[in-house]
Scaffold this motif. Structure first.
Motif, PDB file in Angstrom:
ATOM      1  N   ASP A 179     -21.940 -33.951   6.961  1.00  0.00           N
ATOM      2  CA  ASP A 179     -20.844 -34.591   6.239  1.00  0.00           C
ATOM      3  C   ASP A 179     -19.575 -34.619   7.077  1.00  0.00           C
ATOM      4  O   ASP A 179     -18.858 -33.615   7.185  1.00  0.00           O
ATOM      5  N   HIS A 223     -16.092 -38.649   4.393  1.00  0.00           N
ATOM      6  CA  HIS A 223     -16.054 -38.003   3.089  1.00  0.00           C
ATOM      7  C   HIS A 223     -14.653 -37.594   2.646  1.00  0.00           C
ATOM      8  O   HIS A 223     -14.483 -37.092   1.542  1.00  0.00           O
ATOM      9  N   ASN A 248     -24.245 -35.555  -4.441  1.00  0.00           N
ATOM     10  CA  ASN A 248     -24.735 -34.187  -4.637  1.00  0.00           C
ATOM     11  C   ASN A 248     -25.184 -33.950  -6.075  1.00  0.00           C
ATOM     12  O   ASN A 248     -26.116 -33.185  -6.333  1.00  0.00           O
ATOM     13  N   THR A 275     -19.218 -38.283  -2.331  1.00  0.00           N
ATOM     14  CA  THR A 275     -20.005 -37.107  -1.962  1.00  0.00           C
ATOM     15  C   THR A 275     -20.419 -36.312  -3.196  1.00  0.00           C
ATOM     16  O   THR A 275     -21.566 -35.864  -3.313  1.00  0.00           O
ATOM     17  N   TRP A 325     -30.610 -32.080   4.351  1.00  0.00           N
ATOM     18  CA  TRP A 325     -29.558 -31.602   5.263  1.00  0.00           C
ATOM     19  C   TRP A 325     -28.621 -32.770   5.522  1.00  0.00           C
ATOM     20  O   TRP A 325     -29.034 -33.815   6.022  1.00  0.00           O
ATOM     21  N   GLU A 326     -27.368 -32.623   5.116  1.00  0.00           N
ATOM     22  CA  GLU A 326     -26.373 -33.670   5.243  1.00  0.00           C
ATOM     23  C   GLU A 326     -25.293 -33.261   6.242  1.00  0.00           C
ATOM     24  O   GLU A 326     -24.677 -32.199   6.091  1.00  0.00           O
ATOM     25  N   PRO A 380     -24.965 -28.870   3.313  1.00  0.00           N
ATOM     26  CA  PRO A 380     -23.968 -29.701   4.001  1.00  0.00           C
ATOM     27  C   PRO A 380     -23.450 -28.987   5.243  1.00  0.00           C
ATOM     28  O   PRO A 380     -23.228 -27.772   5.229  1.00  0.00           O
TER      29      PRO A 380
END
Length: 318
Positions: free
Chosen positions: A252, A257, A270, A266, A249-250, A282
């Motif tokens: 962002d 980014h 990924n 990014t 779980w990011e 994200p």
């Protein structure tokens, strides 16, 4: 300079000042009687009295650097900056604009009192002093906590403490140690935030994410732990890693980014996750507060989807 001749060369006074700020005692040494100095600070006069015994050689509103210079002159040679103004001087960004007091630390034996925008704290624990832009500043851990002790709202304290840790001005451990040995006054809010950070969250957004995870009913993830492939290749450092199912779980943020460089970074991250079989969810930080129920639903859905996939060949490092 002889008494009465100072007006022939006013630049001599300015050259002896700190950005136009000077002690009345120093003016007397330069031939300006104290009565003359204070008279020139009267209505319509060319100078301004900033603090007791401290004069600005101008009648324009003082700038912030001039206010700080005046406060340090008022505090004396042993005074140092701490709190909000010290944090700004050190380069921390998350200092609320409304924190306008200049917080000084002076040795406990000094008999000096608060005055106007200057807050004086007498202490037995004078911290290590740093020189920043010619100013005596407390080391970051003390400065940050002294600033947080004067804040009453959780969010700005979260922002300042997490920034200080994230940008390596200090560490969680040093903050805890300072909180334990320092003043108890005003410590409740920073103590609460540090308890929130105990799980490993490094930003305000991550603290928001922790609160949503607690409502989701899902097993606890690992927070901010580096992730590697079985061969040892670095994959990333997910904000939350659900090792049970292989879900990253990011949170962002646009600030980190955005732009060509951030976008490329990014995509590369990924791609590494995808190649290792890691499912990524994200989430924009703002949605943690504006759409909490929807984010929780997405988190549960991603967890279920990851659980249905083969376990990725990855490992996290504590």
């Amino acid at each position: 300079m002889k008494a009465g001749h100072w007006g022939d060369d006013p630049e001599v006074l300015r050259d002896s000042s700190d950005n136009g700020v000077i002690r009345v005692r120093r003016l007397e040494e330069l031939g300006v009687p104290a009565t003359t100095a204070y008279r020139r600070c009267g209505p319509g006069g060319p100078w301004t009295r900033l603090l007791p015994g401290i004069v600005l050689l101008s009648n324009a509103p003082p700038t912030r650097p001039q206010q700080v210079a005046a406060a340090l002159l008022y505090g004396g040679p042993e005074a140092i900056l701490t709190g909000a103004e010290a944090c700004r001087t050190l380069g921390l960004r998350n200092v609320p604009e409304k924190c306008t007091l200049v917080h000084l630390l002076v040795p406990h034996g000094r008999r000096l009192h608060n005055y106007d925008y200057v807050h004086v704290e007498r202490t037995h624990r004078m911290p290590k002093v740093l020189n920043r832009r010619g100013l005596p500043v407390s080391e970051p851990t003390r400065a940050v906590l002294d600033g947080c002790r004067r804040m009453t709202e959780l969010r700005p304290v979260r922002a300042l403490l997490t920034e200080a840790v994230q940008r390596s001005f200090t560490t969680y451990e040093r903050l805890i140690q300072e909180l334990e040995v320092g003043s108890r006054r005003g410590s409740a809010v920073p103590r609460l935030v540090l308890a929130e950070m105990a799980g490993g969250a490094e930003s305000v957004a991550e603290l928001d994410a922790v609160r949503l995870w607690k409502r989701s009913g899902l097993p606890e993830p690992q927070w901010n732990k580096p992730l590697f492939s079985r061969s040892g290749a670095y994959l990333g450092k997910p904000d939350a890693w659900f090792e049970q199912v292989g879900l990253a779980w990011e949170i962002d943020s646009l600030a980190f980014h955005a732009g060509a460089e951030g976008f490329a970074r990014t995509l590369s991250r990924n791609a590494r996750y995808a190649a290792a079989g890691v499912l990524v969810l994200p989430t924009l930080p703002a949605r943690l507060r504006t759409d909490p129920e929807e984010v929780i639903a997405e988190l549960k859905g991603a967890y279920a989807a990851a659980a249905a996939l083969p376990a990725p060949a990855v490992r996290s490092v504590a």
